[in-house]
Design an enzyme around this catalytic site. Structure first.
Site, mmCIF file in Angstrom:
data_model
loop_
_atom_site.group_PDB
_atom_site.id
_atom_site.type_symbol
_atom_site.label_atom_id
_atom_site.label_comp_id
_atom_site.label_asym_id
_atom_site.label_seq_id
_atom_site.Cartn_x
_atom_site.Cartn_y
_atom_site.Cartn_z
ATOM 1 N N GLU A 42 31.068 55.043 -32.813
ATOM 2 C CA GLU A 42 29.814 54.434 -32.571
ATOM 3 C C GLU A 42 29.890 53.142 -31.667
ATOM 4 O O GLU A 42 29.334 53.170 -30.526
ATOM 5 C CB GLU A 42 29.056 53.960 -33.736
ATOM 6 N N TYR B 174 22.632 60.145 -34.851
ATOM 7 C CA TYR B 174 22.151 60.801 -36.095
ATOM 8 C C TYR B 174 22.330 62.215 -36.284
ATOM 9 O O TYR B 174 21.701 62.973 -37.370
ATOM 10 C CB TYR B 174 20.781 60.337 -36.298
ATOM 11 N N LYS C 248 16.914 47.972 -35.043
ATOM 12 C CA LYS C 248 16.087 49.021 -34.462
ATOM 13 C C LYS C 248 14.965 48.351 -33.932
ATOM 14 O O LYS C 248 14.495 47.265 -34.203
ATOM 15 C CB LYS C 248 15.821 49.785 -35.915
ATOM 16 N N HIS D 232 20.763 49.386 -38.431
ATOM 17 C CA HIS D 232 21.805 50.483 -38.582
ATOM 18 C C HIS D 232 22.977 49.590 -38.882
ATOM 19 O O HIS D 232 23.444 48.670 -37.950
ATOM 20 C CB HIS D 232 22.101 51.322 -37.298
ATOM 21 N N ASN E 223 13.512 50.561 -41.382
ATOM 22 C CA ASN E 223 14.496 49.571 -42.317
ATOM 23 C C ASN E 223 15.378 48.916 -41.534
ATOM 24 O O ASN E 223 16.603 48.259 -41.761
ATOM 25 C CB ASN E 223 15.395 50.584 -43.230
#
Ligand code: IDP
Ligand code: MG
Length: 158
Positions: free
Chosen positions: A128, A51, A11, A117, A114
């Site tokens: 995905e 998401y 990310k 992913h 965080n």
């Protein structure tokens, strides 16, 4: 049993914090093979579909803003039990809850920022991977290269 594939993306915070090399290195050392990789700014549409399961949550809009706030490094990793093993390597969702030794447990404290992913099921991985990559963007590696990662002398990869 064929090797699994899973989708991972680093990310925007991982790239801003210069942690990309460190994190990729962990997957390489574990024995995963990178079969696809692209540096891209995830668009709002992509972030919303990716998401979608969290659409109704109060953290959804900030999550979309976070995901689209800068470049992400998207990868397809191949290996035995890739989906589960990669999720284990991530830690838990919240940085502060994640055990030391995991990626989030070593580098993250936030509930939102965080770093990474990873697909949470084989079905999600397929969706995905197809969302981010065309089939011709994924490479095939020589199987000889992984013969000391697994025992491949029999009919099963052990
Ligand atoms: P995961 O990334 O561990 O699979 P999910 O529950 O799928 O976690 O949530 C997706 C992302 O949304 C998380 O990685 C995190 O960035 C963010 N997120 C999840 N729960 C919260 C929260 O309670 N507050 C803020 N952000 C959250
Ligand atoms: Mg998730």
């Amino acid at each position: 049993m064929p090797l699994e594939r899973t989708l991972v993306f680093l990310k925007p915070d991982a790239l801003v914090r210069r942690l990309a090399g460190e994190i990729i290195s962990r997957f390489e050392k574990r024995g995963f093979v990178i079969v696809g990789m692209k540096l891209t700014c995830i668009t709002e549409d992509f972030a919303r579909s990716h998401y979608a399961a969290h659409e109704d949550k109060d953290f959804f809009e900030p999550l979309v803003r976070y995901t689209t706030s800068g470049p992400s490094l998207v990868m397809v990793l191949e290996g035995k039990d890739a989906v589960r093993v990669v999720r284990d390597m991530l830690g838990r969702t919240f940085g502060g809850d994640s055990p030391p030794g995991s990626i989030r447990g070593d580098y993250a404290l936030s509930n939102r920022y965080n770093l990474i992913h990873g697909s949470d099921s084989l079905e999600a991985a397929v969706v995905e991977i197809n969302r981010f990559f065309n089939p011709e963007e994924l490479v095939a590696h020589n199987r000889e290269n992984i013969k000391w990662i697994y025992d491949m002398t029999g009919t099963e990869i052990v």
